[in-house]
Design an enzyme around this catalytic site. Structure first.
Site, PDB file in Angstrom:
ATOM      1  N   LYS A 127       1.150  -1.082   0.165  1.00  0.00           N
ATOM      2  CA  LYS A 127       0.009  -0.430  -0.032  1.00  0.00           C
ATOM      3  C   LYS A 127       0.642   1.041  -0.198  1.00  0.00           C
ATOM      4  O   LYS A 127       2.095   1.397   0.455  1.00  0.00           O
ATOM      5  CB  LYS A 127      -0.814  -0.409   1.501  1.00  0.00           C
ATOM      6  CG  LYS A 127      -1.560   0.979   1.643  1.00  0.00           C
ATOM      7  CD  LYS A 127      -2.648   1.392   2.907  1.00  0.00           C
ATOM      8  CE  LYS A 127      -3.847   1.895   2.719  1.00  0.00           C
ATOM      9  NZ  LYS A 127      -4.736   2.139   4.237  1.00  0.00           N
ATOM     10  N   SER A 151      -8.989   2.602   3.611  1.00  0.00           N
ATOM     11  CA  SER A 151      -8.196   2.866   2.398  1.00  0.00           C
ATOM     12  C   SER A 151      -6.556   2.270   1.788  1.00  0.00           C
ATOM     13  O   SER A 151      -6.494   2.601   1.088  1.00  0.00           O
ATOM     14  CB  SER A 151      -6.876   4.061   3.432  1.00  0.00           C
ATOM     15  OG  SER A 151      -6.405   3.275   4.350  1.00  0.00           O
ATOM     16  N   SER A 186      -9.918   0.291   7.737  1.00  0.00           N
ATOM     17  CA  SER A 186      -9.053   0.568   6.557  1.00  0.00           C
ATOM     18  C   SER A 186      -8.481  -0.757   6.140  1.00  0.00           C
ATOM     19  O   SER A 186      -7.866  -1.134   4.920  1.00  0.00           O
ATOM     20  CB  SER A 186      -7.453   1.705   6.541  1.00  0.00           C
ATOM     21  OG  SER A 186      -8.255   2.707   6.789  1.00  0.00           O
TER      22      SER A 186
END
Length: 491
Positions: A80, A156, A180
């Site tokens: 990520k 996220s 997230s």
């Protein structure tokens, strides 16, 4: 290009399955990386879930220090674009402000991931600074749900959820400051475990004291992959503030046994927030399924002031993100976030939080304490609490009220919109307890709906044990055996 295996074969393996084929000499890490790169090329035009592929690491998986003798033996992995850093690599955090930003050093967890034999071969998408429910700013990228590209992946850990869901990679990095990991896992039909505090390091840039609610993890399509990731990558760096703990038995061994009959509470009514009737019915259905596995299931809720808890969580986010943004703009010579480079809600969060007092933070921490004690008392009577992963259906792309490009002038109202939707995940971060999203349900339109199980602090293994029992009971067929419309087997 000739690929090492068919797409059906590729998608049929989890990460440990691919690693075993490497160990048997049937395929090499470079061939795995080439196949993952081809999978990204086939799916990313529709999903916009990968920011960058590291072509040099695809060509040479050992280039950045991956340990080929590790548990995962060279299995491809995406990081990520937020959190753990990769020395010399771009980390742009979903923001125009951070374009061209390169990390000076590896994070501690990056080293653990490479030691585990995971080949970090690219970056997956995230909303700006991770502060949003969707990676969805047209000036940066719009990440789309592989099950239906008219819908968001949430966030996220947006790109990670889409890539694991679409069969591109079997495991990928996520992080979780309020859901997230779990929310995009639930929305994209994959497995996502947010760990307890004291599992994964966030050194050297932060610590449990400064990060407070944020933690690291992964998305997978099998419980054993998650267990192996936790076993291989956990542990603190020198100088960590809190002790990092290790379970008495490796999770990959623990999950081979069913748990003893558990006391499982169901709830979808959290303070001011309620699930839709369909989502509540799906939760009840999963509860009956767990009863069929021999567990005791009933409706119950911790005795805590949930309204106060969400207010404290909001204070935490506003003050934390304000300081994050301050720390990012100062080295660039900015006194305030530039309006053309930082999204509007993030600017308003900075304005609201940059002068927050110690007194306000102390009040927040007092509520964190009473909330954690309330959950702690609850878990003296119950082993698990089961909730939906969201209270409302997955939003369509362009639903601006949840986005940091929203024109909402009120930061508090904007966060209120988030809690109305993401009602069940944030308090696990506040309390430091584990929560896992399992792809066991569906929305009325057929999109995946994760069901979340939470447990007392350091009972991560119990969540994995329950998940493995469920996985065996359904014959490994998460999402009832379905695959998304955008998937490597359909490319």
């Amino acid at each position: 290009m000739t690929l090492a295996m068919s797409w059906d074969e590729w998608a049929g393996h989890d990460a440990l399955g691919l690693a075993e084929r490497v160990r048997q000499g049937e395929v090499t890490p470079a061939e795995l990386a080439a196949q993952a790169s081809a999978a990204i090329a086939a799916t990313n035009p529709a999903l916009s879930a990968v920011v960058e592929v590291f072509d040099d690491v695809v060509a040479d998986p050992l280039k950045d220090g991956m340990n080929p003798r590790g548990t995962f033996a060279g299995v491809p992995y995406l990081m990520k674009d937020l959190g753990p850093t990769l020395k010399g690599r771009l980390q742009e955090m979903g923001s125009l402000l951070m374009r061209g930003n390169r990390a000076a050093a590896d994070s501690h967890l990056t080293g653990r991931i490479r030691l585990a034999g995971l080949n970090i071969m690219g970056r997956s998408t995230t909303p700006e600074f991770g502060c949003c429910s969707s990676a969805e700013n047209p000036a940066v990228y719009i990440t789309r749900n592989p099950w239906d590209t008219d819908y968001t992946t949430c966030g996220s850990s947006a790109g990670t959820g889409a890539m694991v869901g679409a069969g591109v990679v079997p495991i990928s990095h996520g992080s979780d400051g309020g859901g997230s990991i779990r929310i995009p896992a639930g929305v994209n039909g994959v497995i996502g475990l947010k760990p307890s505090r004291g599992v994964f390091s966030i050194a050297p840039g932060a610590s449990d004291l400064t990060g407070l609610v944020s933690t690291q993890g992964c998305h997978t399509r099998s419980v054993r992959d998650t267990a192996a990731f936790f076993d291989s990558c956990r542990g603190g760096a020198p100088g960590e503030f809190m002790p990092y703990w290790t379970p008495a038995e490796p999770y990959v061994e623990l999950i081979q046994r069913d748990p003893a009959p558990l006391r499982i509470a169901l709830s979808h009514e959290w303070g001011d927030y309620r699930a839709t009737p369909h989502i509540a019915a799906e939760l009840a259905r999963v509860g009956r399924f767990l009863e069929g596995l021999g567990h005791r299931v009933d409706w119950a809720l911790p005795e805590v002031d949930l309204r106060a808890a969400f207010a404290a969580q909001t204070t935490c986010y506003i003050s934390n993100f304000a300081q994050t943004i301050t720390n990012l703009i100062a080295p660039l010579g900015h006194e305030r976030p530039p309006a053309d480079l930082v999204e509007p809600v993030n600017i308003r969060i900075w304005e609201a939080g940059r002068t927050m007092s110690f007194t306000e933070r102390a009040r927040m921490q007092a509520v964190f304490n009473t909330t954690a004690r309330g959950f702690g008392a609850f878990f003296e009577e119950w082993d698990i609490i089961l909730t939906p992963i969201t209270a409302l259906p997955t939003p369509k792309i362009g639903t601006r009220e949840f986005l940091t490009i929203s024109d909402n002038p009120s930061v508090l109202d904007w966060f209120g919109n988030l809690w109305r939707f993401f009602s069940y995940t944030p308090l696990a971060n506040l309390c430091g307890i584990p929560g896992i999203s399992l792809p066991l349900a569906a929305h009325e339109n057929g999109l995946p709906l994760g069901i979340q199980a939470q447990a007392r602090q350091a009972n991560d293994g119990l969540l994995l044990q329950l998940a493995a029992q469920v996985e065996r009971a359904i014959g490994g067929k998460w999402n009832q055996g379905g695959v998304p419309k955008v998937h490597v087997t359909r490319a």
